[in-house]
Design a protein around this motif. Structure first.
Motif, short mmCIF file in Angstrom:
data_model
loop_
_atom_site.label_atom_id
_atom_site.label_comp_id
_atom_site.label_asym_id
_atom_site.label_seq_id
_atom_site.Cartn_x
_atom_site.Cartn_y
_atom_site.Cartn_z
N ILE A 82 -0.99 25.26 80.26
CA ILE A 82 -0.55 25.72 81.49
C ILE A 82 -1.13 27.21 81.61
O ILE A 82 -1.75 27.76 82.68
N PHE A 83 -0.70 28.03 80.59
CA PHE A 83 -1.18 29.49 80.63
C PHE A 83 -2.78 29.48 80.47
O PHE A 83 -3.32 30.27 80.89
N THR A 84 -3.37 28.41 79.80
CA THR A 84 -4.78 28.55 79.82
C THR A 84 -5.54 28.08 81.07
O THR A 84 -6.44 28.94 81.71
N THR A 85 -4.89 27.22 81.84
CA THR A 85 -5.29 26.89 83.15
C THR A 85 -4.99 28.11 84.17
O THR A 85 -5.94 28.38 84.93
N LEU A 86 -3.88 28.86 84.07
CA LEU A 86 -3.51 29.87 85.05
C LEU A 86 -4.95 30.89 84.88
O LEU A 86 -5.08 31.61 85.67
N GLY A 87 -5.12 31.11 83.63
CA GLY A 87 -6.23 32.16 83.30
C GLY A 87 -5.80 33.43 83.55
O GLY A 87 -6.76 34.48 82.61
N THR A 132 -5.46 21.81 71.85
CA THR A 132 -4.94 21.76 73.21
C THR A 132 -5.68 22.82 74.23
O THR A 132 -5.87 22.26 75.46
N ILE A 133 -6.33 23.94 73.61
CA ILE A 133 -7.15 24.68 74.66
C ILE A 133 -8.48 24.24 74.94
O ILE A 133 -8.85 24.11 76.09
N ILE A 134 -9.07 23.52 74.00
CA ILE A 134 -10.30 22.71 74.28
C ILE A 134 -10.10 21.91 75.07
O ILE A 134 -10.96 21.54 76.31
N HIS A 135 -9.16 20.73 74.94
CA HIS A 135 -8.76 19.97 75.85
C HIS A 135 -8.38 20.40 77.25
O HIS A 135 -8.93 19.76 78.53
N THR A 136 -7.86 21.57 77.52
CA THR A 136 -7.76 22.06 78.51
C THR A 136 -8.93 22.68 79.41
O THR A 136 -9.07 22.46 80.70
N SER A 137 -10.05 22.84 78.83
CA SER A 137 -11.18 23.30 79.20
C SER A 137 -11.72 22.23 79.86
O SER A 137 -12.56 22.54 80.96
N PRO A 184 -14.60 29.25 81.16
CA PRO A 184 -14.25 30.67 81.18
C PRO A 184 -12.77 30.98 80.82
O PRO A 184 -12.29 31.85 80.11
N ARG A 185 -11.98 30.19 81.40
CA ARG A 185 -10.50 30.20 81.16
C ARG A 185 -10.21 29.67 79.77
O ARG A 185 -9.37 30.39 79.06
N ALA A 186 -10.67 28.71 79.19
CA ALA A 186 -10.85 28.28 77.82
C ALA A 186 -11.16 29.26 77.03
O ALA A 186 -10.64 29.36 76.04
#
Length: 131
Positions: A54-59, A85-90, A96-98
């Motif tokens: 979630i925090f990765t997505t919010l950026g 988890t972060i790579i998957h979220t990218s 850029p957020r990832a």
């Protein structure tokens, strides 16, 4: 909250909230930890990985991301799972957020590794057989 962040960090977080708004500190404890975190169905490691996503997505929440990466490590999430988890979220949140999240993760994971090394170093000096 203490199970995730540890006693000292929890006290610091609540003190910071209490400085501005004791009502908000109560809300965080009651709504977040008494209600949501205590629900069945997900364990603390899963909840922390969701928070990282979630925090990765919010950026624009690198401080909160760092707090939850440390919390994830505290409840047993491996550094590899944090990064995955972060790579998957990218895929969904964008590169850029990832990238920003990975930079935050690198800083937190490096600090955690350094702290662990220092702790082990102190343990060896305290035990004559290990020095």
């Amino acid at each position: 909250m203490s199970r995730i962040h540890g006693q000292a960090a929890t006290r610091q977080i609540l003190d910071n909230f209490n400085t501005l708004s004791p009502d908000y500190a109560d809300y965080v404890l009651e709504a977040g930890f008494a209600d949501i975190y205590s629900r069945p169905g997900l364990d603390l490691t899963q909840r922390q990985l969701i928070n990282i996503a979630i925090f990765t997505t919010l950026g624009d929440t690198t401080d909160q991301l760092a707090t939850h990466i440390r919390g994830a490590l505290h409840v047993g999430v491996t550094p590899d799972r944090v990064v995955e988890t972060i790579i998957h979220t990218s895929l969904y949140a964008g590169h850029p957020r990832a990238g920003t999240a990975l930079a935050t993760a690198h800083r937190v994971l490096s600090d955690a590794a350094q702290s662990a090394t220092e702790e082990n170093s102190h343990d060896r000096r305290d035990c004559p057989r290990l020095t």
